[in-house]
Design an enzyme around this catalytic site. Structure first.
Site, short mmCIF file in Angstrom:
data_model
loop_
_atom_site.label_atom_id
_atom_site.label_comp_id
_atom_site.label_asym_id
_atom_site.label_seq_id
_atom_site.Cartn_x
_atom_site.Cartn_y
_atom_site.Cartn_z
N GLY A 396 40.73 50.17 43.44
CA GLY A 396 40.03 48.92 43.17
C GLY A 396 38.52 48.81 43.64
O GLY A 396 37.65 48.28 42.93
N TRP A 399 36.85 50.69 40.76
CA TRP A 399 36.56 49.86 39.87
C TRP A 399 35.37 49.10 39.83
O TRP A 399 34.76 48.82 38.86
CB TRP A 399 37.94 48.87 39.57
CG TRP A 399 37.77 47.98 38.51
CD1 TRP A 399 38.14 48.12 37.41
CD2 TRP A 399 37.21 46.63 38.82
NE1 TRP A 399 37.69 46.89 36.41
CE2 TRP A 399 37.28 45.97 37.51
CE3 TRP A 399 36.73 45.60 39.65
CZ2 TRP A 399 36.69 44.60 37.19
CZ3 TRP A 399 36.47 44.50 39.42
CH2 TRP A 399 36.26 44.05 38.21
N HIS A 400 35.01 48.54 41.26
CA HIS A 400 33.77 47.56 41.00
C HIS A 400 32.59 48.46 40.66
O HIS A 400 31.55 47.98 40.34
CB HIS A 400 33.82 47.27 42.45
CG HIS A 400 34.73 46.06 42.81
ND1 HIS A 400 35.83 46.16 43.06
CD2 HIS A 400 34.23 44.55 42.63
CE1 HIS A 400 36.54 45.00 43.10
NE2 HIS A 400 35.63 44.11 42.85
N GLY A 401 32.50 49.86 41.07
CA GLY A 401 31.16 50.80 40.52
C GLY A 401 31.46 52.12 40.90
O GLY A 401 32.06 52.38 41.76
N PHE A 553 29.81 45.02 36.57
CA PHE A 553 31.12 45.56 36.79
C PHE A 553 31.80 45.35 35.36
O PHE A 553 32.85 45.99 35.21
CB PHE A 553 31.99 44.90 37.86
CG PHE A 553 31.19 44.78 39.00
CD1 PHE A 553 30.52 45.94 39.47
CD2 PHE A 553 31.46 43.57 39.88
CE1 PHE A 553 29.83 45.80 40.85
CE2 PHE A 553 30.87 43.70 41.26
CZ PHE A 553 29.86 44.74 41.54
#
Length: 553
Positions: A396, A399-401, A553
């Site tokens: 997770g 996923w943000h960066g 994102f």
């Protein structure tokens, strides 16, 4: 007549027509002036065609794709192509009777979607890692990240997986699916919508009640206030200054910047989500709330039930449960937890300069956090659940960066969730008599807020070194004496942070209850409130545009 001729002869047609083209320096967002014209034309056509489902769907799809073009240029083609692929594969999955064939097509869909996401988002990150670890001397590629790619990739994945699981019959018309994917209020920054919630609403008769209109108005205006007034003001007048150069500011100033960023990211993202949900409500679509006052949470587990709810539930349904959930281990979770422990060891040696013995102890302590709940309850399945939870939080964060800071942020929250489980097992019965009391909620709420703020440092800081510098300043160079001069220079920003905190404490259902009680709201009241917002926005408006945080994102 002559004046009209003069007007047309002097009119700059090129400049006028260029307004309709994509401008990378000024992408189309809800707060652009161009959006007013876009939405006005769209709403006129929408209401003209509201009883003609097919024409309404085509108009809606066209405007959604044009909105994305104005925001992200020709990457709109990527949305159309990914919609075509997933629409075709999902229908094939649905029609096939052979399980192995269905599974092969699902794997193909997952590989295609993740390959597109990884190419645009993570290629340069892995090139950098390869250069640092294997000295490969590869050159980073010039890759522009398409806006919203993470959001529409997740929607594509959940769609094909739901069809594979038999939870949902795929859309029969391509435009139904294309509209679901490109629906302009939520395309770029969510909320992440599930097809089985959205697609059935597309061809329903358009009906909007007075209550829906009032609620949509409230969401749009309150979202604009949160994004354009509160978030942008704190960002430009405090957060950017201090996060850019934390070593030049005392610890107290850094701490206020962290508090400010906590309000900024909440008001920025929840404000944009509220606007998206409000516009959707006006257009006849109901999208679930994405935030429920997350800083009111009394523990980190509750925080994740209130923060970015559409992502949290997506990760639970399509990552945590497939990994094994709370029942069993998976190879992936064992690999990720092993990598996490090895990474903690290497970080302890290389960054914190610990010797091998102390670095090993750090990794052992971290491992114990995820083993203790199972040891206390004598239930081995608890280890699998914790490993899967940590893996979910690490992914997770990623996923943000494509940055180590986001992975560290995910790890911090994974560790926090593990610690909260231990806390509940050790104190659950002993504190059962007071854990709903106001004092307990306040104490635990303050503690949880500061834990979340600690994670925000890594989330916002430019890199790992900047995050550590900020923490060092807060811990070792706090210097409380700078408060008075700091207050003199930043009093408006400080009061804006306090105001954001106060409105955050308002119970979530007050607005809905208020709308229901009012029943009928005169048009003059809407106009008055909107002009009030314009005056407020005009007072706090800055020259510099602040792009939404989750746009990256």
């Amino acid at each position: 007549m002559k004046q009209l001729e003069n007007f047309f002869s002097s009119f700059d047609w090129n400049a006028f027509l260029n307004q309709f083209l994509y401008d990378p320096k000024n992408p189309l967002l809800f707060n652009n002036g161009f959006f007013v014209y876009f939405f006005t034309l769209f709403i006129l056509l929408f209401f003209l065609l509201k009883n003609h489902h097919t024409a309404r769907r085509y108009v809606f799809t066209f405007f959604s794709l044009y909105f994305f073009y104005k925001a992200s240029g020709w990457f709109v083609g990527l949305v159309v192509v990914s919609a075509l692929i997933n629409f075709a594969l999902s229908n094939l999955i649905y029609r096939l009777k052979v399980k192995s064939g269905k599974t092969s097509l699902l794997i193909l869909s997952i590989v295609i979607n993740l390959a597109i996401l990884f190419y645009y988002k993570y290629t340069n990150f892995f090139i950098t890692v390869s250069n640092e670890i294997f000295t490969t001397e590869l050159h980073p590629l010039h890759i522009i990240l398409p806006i919203g790619i993470s959001f529409f990739t997740f929607e594509n994945l959940s769609y094909t997986i739901d069809v594979y699981r038999g939870d949902f019959e795929p859309a029969k018309k391509f435009t139904d699916y294309l509209l679901f994917l490109s629906f302009f209020p939520k395309l770029m920054m969510g909320p992440i919508v599930r097809a089985h919630d959205f697609v059935p609403q597309i061809n329903k008769p358009y009906i909007i009640s007075e209550r829906d209109f009032a609620m949509g108005f409230y969401l749009i205006v309150s979202g604009l206030v949160k994004k354009l007034v509160i978030s942008d003001y704190i960002t430009l007048n405090l957060v950017n200054y201090i996060f850019d150069t934390p070593s030049l500011h005392a610890g107290l100033e850094n701490l206020f910047a962290v508090y400010g960023y906590a309000m900024v990211i909440y008001c920025d993202f929840s404000g944009y989500s509220d606007i998206a949900i409000g516009i959707a409500l006006w257009l006849g679509f109901k999208i679930p709330a994405n935030f429920f006052s997350p800083y009111q949470s009394k523990n980190i587990t509750e925080f994740w039930r209130r923060w970015h709810i559409s992502l949290s539930s997506w990760l639970k349904d399509y990552l945590y449960i497939p990994l094994g959930g709370n029942r069993k281990f998976s190879v992936a979770s064992i690999i990720f937890v092993t990598l996490f422990l090895v990474g903690a060891f290497l970080m302890s040696v290389n960054l914190f300069k610990l010797n091998y013995i102390y670095a090993s102890l750090v990794s052992v302590v971290l491992l114990l956090i995820f083993l203790l709940p199972a040891i206390i309850t004598k239930n081995s399945k608890g280890i699998a659940a914790n490993f899967n939870l940590l893996t979910t939080m690490l992914l997770g964060g990623f996923w943000h960066g494509a940055s180590w800071n986001f992975i560290i942020w995910g790890a911090i929250h994974g560790i926090g969730l593990g610690l909260h489980k231990i806390w509940m097992l050790l104190t659950g019965k002993a504190l059962s008599g007071i854990n709903n009391s106001l004092i307990y909620r306040i104490v635990m709420g303050v503690f949880t807020f500061h834990f979340v703020c600690f994670g925000w440092i890594f989330f916002r800081a430019e890199n790992y070194d900047a995050a550590i510098t900020m923490i060092n300043q807060i811990v070792y160079n706090f210097d409380a004496e700078v408060f008075l001069p700091f207050y003199d220079n930043y009093k408006k920003v400080i009061w804006m942070i306090v105001f954001a905190m106060i409105i955050h404490l308002i119970p979530d259902d007050w607005a809905e209850k208020g709308v229901l009680k009012l029943k009928t709201i005169p048009l003059a009241a809407y106009i008055l409130v909107f002009f009030g917002f314009l005056i407020l926005y005009g007072y706090f408006k800055s020259v510099e545009q602040v792009l939404p945080i989750y746009l990256q994102f």
